[in-house]
Scaffold this motif. Structure first.
Motif, mmCIF file in Angstrom:
data_model
loop_
_atom_site.group_PDB
_atom_site.id
_atom_site.type_symbol
_atom_site.label_atom_id
_atom_site.label_comp_id
_atom_site.label_asym_id
_atom_site.label_seq_id
_atom_site.Cartn_x
_atom_site.Cartn_y
_atom_site.Cartn_z
ATOM 1 N N VAL A 109 11.588 2.852 15.642
ATOM 2 C CA VAL A 109 11.075 1.561 15.164
ATOM 3 C C VAL A 109 11.110 1.511 13.639
ATOM 4 C CG1 VAL A 109 9.590 1.269 17.179
ATOM 5 C CG2 VAL A 109 8.616 2.265 15.122
ATOM 6 N N SER A 110 11.431 0.317 13.132
ATOM 7 C CA SER A 110 11.415 0.090 11.681
ATOM 8 C C SER A 110 11.332 -1.418 11.436
ATOM 9 C CB SER A 110 12.659 0.672 11.025
ATOM 10 O OG SER A 110 13.809 0.089 11.582
ATOM 11 N N SER A 111 11.052 -1.785 10.182
ATOM 12 C CA SER A 111 10.696 -3.176 9.888
ATOM 13 C C SER A 111 11.804 -4.174 10.190
ATOM 14 C CB SER A 111 10.312 -3.297 8.411
ATOM 15 O OG SER A 111 9.182 -2.502 8.153
ATOM 16 N N VAL A 112 13.041 -3.873 9.787
ATOM 17 C CA VAL A 112 14.099 -4.876 9.934
ATOM 18 C C VAL A 112 14.781 -4.777 11.295
ATOM 19 C CG1 VAL A 112 16.272 -5.758 8.959
ATOM 20 C CG2 VAL A 112 14.434 -5.034 7.434
ATOM 21 N N GLY A 166 0.840 -1.210 0.000
ATOM 22 C CA GLY A 166 0.000 0.000 0.000
ATOM 23 C C GLY A 166 0.869 1.252 0.000
ATOM 24 N N ARG A 167 1.930 1.239 0.825
ATOM 25 C CA ARG A 167 2.801 2.423 0.882
ATOM 26 C C ARG A 167 3.576 2.569 -0.427
ATOM 27 N NH1 ARG A 167 6.820 2.872 5.837
ATOM 28 N NH2 ARG A 167 7.936 1.300 4.649
ATOM 29 N N LEU A 168 3.959 1.432 -1.020
ATOM 30 C CA LEU A 168 4.660 1.497 -2.316
ATOM 31 C C LEU A 168 3.753 2.163 -3.359
ATOM 32 C CD1 LEU A 168 6.862 -1.291 -3.799
ATOM 33 C CD2 LEU A 168 5.284 -0.075 -5.254
ATOM 34 N N ALA A 190 6.968 10.241 0.818
ATOM 35 C CA ALA A 190 7.160 9.090 -0.077
ATOM 36 C C ALA A 190 8.506 8.444 0.222
ATOM 37 C CB ALA A 190 7.116 9.543 -1.532
ATOM 38 N N LYS A 191 8.606 7.149 -0.019
ATOM 39 C CA LYS A 191 9.861 6.443 0.261
ATOM 40 C C LYS A 191 10.679 6.407 -1.034
ATOM 41 C CE LYS A 191 11.298 2.372 2.874
ATOM 42 N NZ LYS A 191 12.218 2.991 3.828
ATOM 43 N N THR A 192 11.265 7.554 -1.359
ATOM 44 C CA THR A 192 11.993 7.666 -2.629
ATOM 45 C C THR A 192 13.411 7.113 -2.467
ATOM 46 O OG1 THR A 192 13.107 9.786 -2.325
ATOM 47 C CG2 THR A 192 10.775 9.862 -2.967
ATOM 48 N N SER A 194 15.988 8.725 -3.011
ATOM 49 C CA SER A 194 16.913 9.828 -2.689
ATOM 50 C C SER A 194 17.180 9.862 -1.180
ATOM 51 C CB SER A 194 16.317 11.158 -3.147
ATOM 52 O OG SER A 194 15.846 11.048 -4.463
ATOM 53 N N TYR A 195 17.972 8.912 -0.701
ATOM 54 C CA TYR A 195 18.265 8.809 0.732
ATOM 55 C C TYR A 195 19.657 9.322 1.084
ATOM 56 C CZ TYR A 195 14.295 6.653 3.082
ATOM 57 O OH TYR A 195 13.082 6.439 3.686
ATOM 58 N N ALA A 196 20.329 10.005 0.139
ATOM 59 C CA ALA A 196 21.692 10.466 0.435
ATOM 60 C C ALA A 196 21.691 11.428 1.623
ATOM 61 C CB ALA A 196 22.304 11.131 -0.794
ATOM 62 N N GLY A 231 5.040 5.071 8.900
ATOM 63 C CA GLY A 231 5.754 3.830 9.217
ATOM 64 C C GLY A 231 4.787 2.651 9.325
ATOM 65 N N THR A 232 5.151 1.528 8.707
ATOM 66 C CA THR A 232 4.283 0.350 8.824
ATOM 67 C C THR A 232 4.454 -0.299 10.210
ATOM 68 O OG1 THR A 232 5.943 -1.124 7.864
ATOM 69 C CG2 THR A 232 4.390 -0.114 6.327
ATOM 70 N N SER A 233 5.665 -0.208 10.785
ATOM 71 C CA SER A 233 5.870 -0.785 12.128
ATOM 72 C C SER A 233 5.061 -0.001 13.154
ATOM 73 C CB SER A 233 7.352 -0.741 12.513
ATOM 74 O OG SER A 233 8.137 -1.277 11.488
ATOM 75 N N GLN A 234 5.126 1.327 13.057
ATOM 76 C CA GLN A 234 4.341 2.169 13.967
ATOM 77 C C GLN A 234 2.861 1.813 13.867
ATOM 78 O OE1 GLN A 234 2.596 5.210 12.278
ATOM 79 N NE2 GLN A 234 1.303 5.075 14.091
ATOM 80 N N LEU A 270 10.155 14.974 14.020
ATOM 81 C CA LEU A 270 9.716 14.327 12.785
ATOM 82 C C LEU A 270 9.949 12.813 12.867
ATOM 83 C CD1 LEU A 270 10.970 16.990 10.231
ATOM 84 C CD2 LEU A 270 8.658 16.702 11.127
ATOM 85 N N GLU A 271 11.095 12.351 12.409
ATOM 86 C CA GLU A 271 11.355 10.902 12.306
ATOM 87 C C GLU A 271 12.851 10.682 12.284
ATOM 88 O OE1 GLU A 271 9.933 9.700 8.404
ATOM 89 O OE2 GLU A 271 10.879 11.444 7.481
ATOM 90 N N GLY A 272 13.264 9.397 12.372
ATOM 91 C CA GLY A 272 14.660 9.058 12.150
ATOM 92 C C GLY A 272 14.912 8.962 10.651
ATOM 93 N N PRO A 273 16.186 8.913 10.215
ATOM 94 C CA PRO A 273 16.481 8.756 8.788
ATOM 95 C C PRO A 273 15.947 7.452 8.209
ATOM 96 C CG PRO A 273 18.430 9.487 9.967
ATOM 97 C CD PRO A 273 17.418 9.152 11.014
ATOM 98 N N THR A 274 15.816 6.406 9.062
ATOM 99 C CA THR A 274 15.248 5.134 8.577
ATOM 100 C C THR A 274 14.277 4.553 9.613
ATOM 101 O OG1 THR A 274 17.042 3.816 9.524
ATOM 102 C CG2 THR A 274 17.370 4.570 7.271
ATOM 103 N N SER A 275 13.616 5.402 10.393
ATOM 104 C CA SER A 275 12.767 4.870 11.472
ATOM 105 C C SER A 275 11.699 5.886 11.887
ATOM 106 C CB SER A 275 13.627 4.531 12.698
ATOM 107 O OG SER A 275 14.286 5.702 13.131
ATOM 108 N N THR A 276 10.709 5.376 12.620
ATOM 109 C CA THR A 276 9.648 6.222 13.184
ATOM 110 C C THR A 276 9.903 6.369 14.683
ATOM 111 O OG1 THR A 276 8.151 5.193 11.600
ATOM 112 C CG2 THR A 276 7.133 6.467 13.359
ATOM 113 N N VAL A 277 9.546 7.531 15.236
ATOM 114 C CA VAL A 277 9.741 7.794 16.659
ATOM 115 C C VAL A 277 8.472 7.403 17.435
ATOM 116 C CG1 VAL A 277 10.155 9.605 18.393
ATOM 117 C CG2 VAL A 277 11.252 9.750 16.121
#
Ligand code: PLP
Length: 333
Positions: A283-286, A75-77, A182-184, A186-188, A247-250, A215-222
């Motif tokens: 929190v994040s999926s992996v 869904g997020r994709l 969006a989860k683009t 462009s994560y540099a 975040g799907t984990s959140q 807001l959030e972590g670079p690869t996680s939700t607070v």
């Protein structure tokens, strides 16, 4: 001529290309991850123009690997693809790719209960198309063995820095082309923020908006937990409208905690909300649920029992329900 079928080696990542068939449908094909598959002109490479999802697959007691939160990730994709106006493969095509990848991994490995794979789905805008030609996005799934979560990291916790992302909290609404939700690819910038934190004695980052919202972590939700005077647990996360990824984990943790009687709140939150909390987590999926033990060098409480409880909510892999979609109404922090 169709390519020779490829068999992955034990312990190695499994690559599944989603190739365009004659009728435009996308068909999965297991391919060698050690050889090139992308053109150097692919806009995913030249411009970071594309999107991705990172999910977790875990083997059950019978050693059968299943991807967690499949519907939420797909869904997020689809939402990211809509934001980028990118004709991404359908959910059914991705499901077929993941299924094919899990089968190929299982055929090549002795899978034991609890084994984990990171499942990364990527779609780029593809090579620059000639004027008038149809765009040909590149799409693939990469399934890689994921290390077990270090109990030590989960027990000890992360030192985080609060770093200004440089955008005010109205920017996402004013400038949707910033693609903040969006989860683009462009994560540099996110990776640069993590390097900055590590160079300054921290392990991770929580971004803030230029006008001071969490807001959030670079690869996680607070996530934040507070206990009221009446003993009610309150689980809080920053408001998505401020420009963060849903975040799907959140979402899964919120749904499970809500069912267990916790109060839930979607910010807006500011750094002062971290003070006096029972605990703060990224929190994040992996990586799962990781406690924060210091913010900008100031120690905060780490509650091991709460970490395990939140992780159990995530591991239960329940239905995220309404928490996964849409913008929740703001509530008080
Ligand atoms: C910016 C950002 N926020 C949040 C998350 C957590 O998302 P999820 O729980 O769906 O893995 C991620 C995951 O990589 C992310 O990159």
């Amino acid at each position: 001529m169709s390519p020779t079928p490829f068999s992955p080696s034990p312990g190695e990542p499994v690559l599944v290309l989603l190739e365009a068939g004659a009728d435009g449908a996308r068909l999965p094909r297991v391919a060698d991850p050690a050889v090139p598959h992308l053109r150097v002109s692919d806009q995913g490479v030249t411009r970071g123009d594309g999107l991705f999802e990172t999910a977790l697959a875990v083997a059950d007691e019978a050693g059968v690997l299943r991807m967690r939160k499949l519907g939420a990730h797909l869904g997020r994709l689809a939402s990211s693809a809509a934001a980028l106006q990118l004709p991404a493969p359908s959910a059914a095509a991705w499901e077929a790719a993941v299924e094919r990848g899990l089968q190929a991994f299982t055929a090549a490995n002795d899978v034991a209960a609890g084994d984990r794979l990171s499942v990364r789905l990527t779609v780029t805008r593809g090579p620059e198309a000639a004027p008038g030609a149809l765009p040909q996005p590149s799409a693939w799934a990469l399934l890689s063995p994921a290390p077990a979560v270090e109990d030590e990291e989960r027990r000890t916790g992360l030192r985080v820095l609060l770093l200004d992302r440089g955008l005010d909290s109205r920017a996402p609404e004013r400038s949707p082309w910033l693609l903040t939700g969006a989860k683009t690819l462009s994560y540099a910038v996110n990776m640069a923020a993590l390097r900055y934190a590590r160079a300054h004695g921290a392990d991770d980052v929580v971004f803030t908006s230029a006008d001071g919202y969490l807001l959030e972590g670079p690869t996680s939700t607070v996530l934040i937990v507070r206990t009221g005077v009446d003993g009610t647990r309150r689980l809080l996360t920053p408001l998505r409208q401020k420009g963060i990824l849903a975040g799907t984990s959140q979402a899964v943790i919120f749904a499970a905690a809500g069912a267990a009687g916790w109060e839930l709140g979607y910010g807006p939150l500011v750094p002062a909300d971290l003070e006096g909390a029972d605990g703060v987590w990224l929190v994040s999926s992996v990586r799962g649920v990781l406690p924060v033990r210091a913010v900008d060098g100031v120690e905060i409480p780490v509650d091991h029992a709460l970490t395990l409880e939140l992780q159990a909510h995530l591991d239960a892999d329940g239905d995220p329900g309404a928490h996964v979609a849409g913008d929740p109404a703001p509530t008080a922090g």
